[in-house]
Design an enzyme around this catalytic site. Structure first.
Site, PDB file in Angstrom:
ATOM      1  N   TRP A  10       0.823  -1.218   0.000  1.00 47.66           N
ATOM      2  CA  TRP A  10       0.000   0.000   0.000  1.00 47.66           C
ATOM      3  C   TRP A  10       0.858   1.270   0.000  1.00 47.66           C
ATOM      4  O   TRP A  10       0.334   2.362  -0.112  1.00 47.66           O
ATOM      5  CB  TRP A  10      -0.929  -0.002   1.211  1.00 47.66           C
ATOM      6  CG  TRP A  10      -2.012  -1.039   1.177  1.00 47.66           C
ATOM      7  CD1 TRP A  10      -2.128  -2.088   0.302  1.00 47.66           C
ATOM      8  CD2 TRP A  10      -3.149  -1.120   2.052  1.00 47.66           C
ATOM      9  NE1 TRP A  10      -3.257  -2.807   0.593  1.00 47.66           N
ATOM     10  CE2 TRP A  10      -3.895  -2.252   1.660  1.00 47.66           C
ATOM     11  CE3 TRP A  10      -3.582  -0.371   3.143  1.00 47.66           C
ATOM     12  CZ2 TRP A  10      -5.069  -2.616   2.307  1.00 47.66           C
ATOM     13  CZ3 TRP A  10      -4.756  -0.741   3.798  1.00 47.66           C
ATOM     14  CH2 TRP A  10      -5.484  -1.848   3.379  1.00 47.66           C
ATOM     15  N   HIS A  94      12.695  -2.731  -1.269  1.00 45.55           N
ATOM     16  CA  HIS A  94      11.885  -2.146  -2.352  1.00 45.55           C
ATOM     17  C   HIS A  94      12.690  -1.051  -3.047  1.00 45.55           C
ATOM     18  O   HIS A  94      13.444  -0.319  -2.404  1.00 45.55           O
ATOM     19  CB  HIS A  94      10.579  -1.584  -1.794  1.00 45.55           C
ATOM     20  CG  HIS A  94       9.612  -1.237  -2.882  1.00 45.55           C
ATOM     21  ND1 HIS A  94       9.705  -0.079  -3.611  1.00 45.55           N
ATOM     22  CD2 HIS A  94       8.569  -1.938  -3.405  1.00 45.55           C
ATOM     23  CE1 HIS A  94       8.744  -0.066  -4.529  1.00 45.55           C
ATOM     24  NE2 HIS A  94       8.040  -1.180  -4.421  1.00 45.55           N
ATOM     25  N   GLU A 166      10.807  -6.455  -9.658  1.00 48.78           N
ATOM     26  CA  GLU A 166      10.084  -5.215  -9.927  1.00 48.78           C
ATOM     27  C   GLU A 166      10.967  -4.284 -10.749  1.00 48.78           C
ATOM     28  O   GLU A 166      11.764  -3.525 -10.178  1.00 48.78           O
ATOM     29  CB  GLU A 166       9.704  -4.533  -8.612  1.00 48.78           C
ATOM     30  CG  GLU A 166       8.783  -5.330  -7.741  1.00 48.78           C
ATOM     31  CD  GLU A 166       7.952  -4.435  -6.840  1.00 48.78           C
ATOM     32  OE1 GLU A 166       6.725  -4.607  -6.831  1.00 48.78           O
ATOM     33  OE2 GLU A 166       8.514  -3.543  -6.169  1.00 48.78           O
ATOM     34  N   GLY A 172       4.476   2.061 -11.029  1.00 47.70           N
ATOM     35  CA  GLY A 172       3.656   3.271 -10.955  1.00 47.70           C
ATOM     36  C   GLY A 172       3.612   4.046 -12.259  1.00 47.70           C
ATOM     37  O   GLY A 172       3.135   5.176 -12.306  1.00 47.70           O
ATOM     38  N   GLY A 233       1.072  -2.550  -6.325  1.00 50.80           N
ATOM     39  CA  GLY A 233       1.048  -1.229  -5.708  1.00 50.80           C
ATOM     40  C   GLY A 233      -0.309  -0.575  -5.900  1.00 50.80           C
ATOM     41  O   GLY A 233      -1.280  -0.879  -5.196  1.00 50.80           O
ATOM     42  N   GLY A 234      -0.415   0.321  -6.873  1.00 44.96           N
ATOM     43  CA  GLY A 234      -1.629   1.119  -7.067  1.00 44.96           C
ATOM     44  C   GLY A 234      -2.917   0.315  -7.101  1.00 44.96           C
ATOM     45  O   GLY A 234      -3.920   0.704  -6.479  1.00 44.96           O
TER      46      GLY A 234
HETATM   47  P1  13P Z   1       2.541  -0.368  -8.997  1.00 40.79           P
HETATM   48  O1  13P Z   1       1.704  -1.609  -9.024  1.00 40.79           O
HETATM   49  O2  13P Z   1       1.790   0.844  -8.523  1.00 40.79           O
HETATM   50  O3  13P Z   1       3.281  -0.158 -10.273  1.00 40.79           O
HETATM   51  O4  13P Z   1       3.676  -0.610  -7.866  1.00 40.79           O
HETATM   52  C1  13P Z   1       4.405  -1.786  -7.877  1.00 40.79           C
HETATM   53  C2  13P Z   1       5.200  -1.855  -6.629  1.00 40.79           C
HETATM   54  O5  13P Z   1       6.131  -1.084  -6.426  1.00 40.79           O
HETATM   55  C3  13P Z   1       4.814  -2.860  -5.630  1.00 40.79           C
HETATM   56  O6  13P Z   1       5.770  -2.978  -4.632  1.00 40.79           O
END
Ligand code: 13P
Length: 250
Positions: A10, A94, A166, A172, A233-234
């Site tokens: 989150w 992260h 990632e 994002g 994430g989002g």
């Molecule tokens: P998004 O799904 O918002 O691209 O973020 C990915 C993320 O950094 C999950 O840790």
């Protein structure tokens, strides 16, 4: 057979009451859905979210931790505190922590050791920037981060580690790695893990994909041989989209 795991990161979103509201929407959508699922809200919401998750199979985690058990480390949380708050998972390394807070491979390694000793399930994030990808340095960067995280650890102590690939350029941005790009990176990671930890441990470790995962691209990503769920994430900030992504891992 590896079980998929889908986790919601989150990040710095949701007050405690907003977090509880999201959990109350999410719980019924995921009842009976047999995918290992976790949510990682901000630390200020842990207590309330832990209570709100009662009776649910959804696990709880945090987004960072310190490697020391206690001490003068202003602003930090220890593995013991995280466990006592009802968490089973911790996200480590992260890219936002590496990029904005100076987190190094050595810190990730110390945190990983501490998390494993405490019995937490770590989700260790790795991934290259766009500049690194364009310079042909994916392998060097990603495998360097994995090797750094594993420094000094024996294979039998890291069987429960979950990795998250990632790519920084996909986080994002709305630009997802294609399923083929992600699978290529995951396969490369798994063969490196086999060299480091032995084929059996490497075959059992889960590797999540993270970076602009949405309900409409999750199933294709998760169906790849070496992709074992996602770190979201989002799209984890809304119950409907997160639940749809979890179900895509069935
Ligand atoms: P998004 O799904 O918002 O691209 O973020 C990915 C993320 O950094 C999950 O840790």
């Amino acid at each position: 057979m590896r079980k998929a795991i889908v986790a919601g990161n989150w990040k710095m979103h949701k007050t405690a009451s907003e977090a509880v509201e999201l959990v109350s929407e999410l719980k019924p959508l995921l009842t009976g859905v047999e995918v290992e699922t976790a949510i990682c809200p901000p630390a200020t919401s842990l207590q309330a979210v832990h209570a709100a998750l009662a009776g649910s199979a959804i696990g709880l985690g945090v987004q960072n931790m310190h490697w020391e058990g206690e001490g003068a480390f202003t602003g930090e949380l220890s593995a013991g505190m995280i466990l006592a708050a009802g968490c089973s998972y911790v996200i480590l390394g992260h890219s936002e922590r590496r990029q904005y807070f100076g987190e190094t491979d050595e810190w990730v390694n110390r945190k990983l050791i501490s998390a494993l000793e405490a019995g937490l399930r770590p989700i260790v994030c790795v991934g290259e920037t766009l500049a690194e990808r364009e310079a042909g340095r994916i392998e060097e960067v990603v495998l360097g981060q994995i090797g750094g995280a594993l420094m000094g650890l024996e294979a039998d102590s890291v069987t429960d580690v979950v990795w998250a690939y990632e790519p920084v350029w996909a986080i994002g941005t709305g630009v997802t790695a294609t399923a083929a790009q992600a699978e290529e990176a995951h396969a490369m990671m798994r063969s490196f893990l086999a060299e480091q930890l032995g084929a059996e441990v490497a075959a059992g470790q889960r590797i999540q994909y993270g970076g602009s995962v949405k309900p409409d691209n999750a199933a294709e990503l998760f169906s790849q041989d070496n992709i074992d769920g996602g770190l979201i994430g989002g799209a984890a900030l809304a119950a409907e989209s997160f639940a749809a992504i979890v179900k895509a891992a069935l």
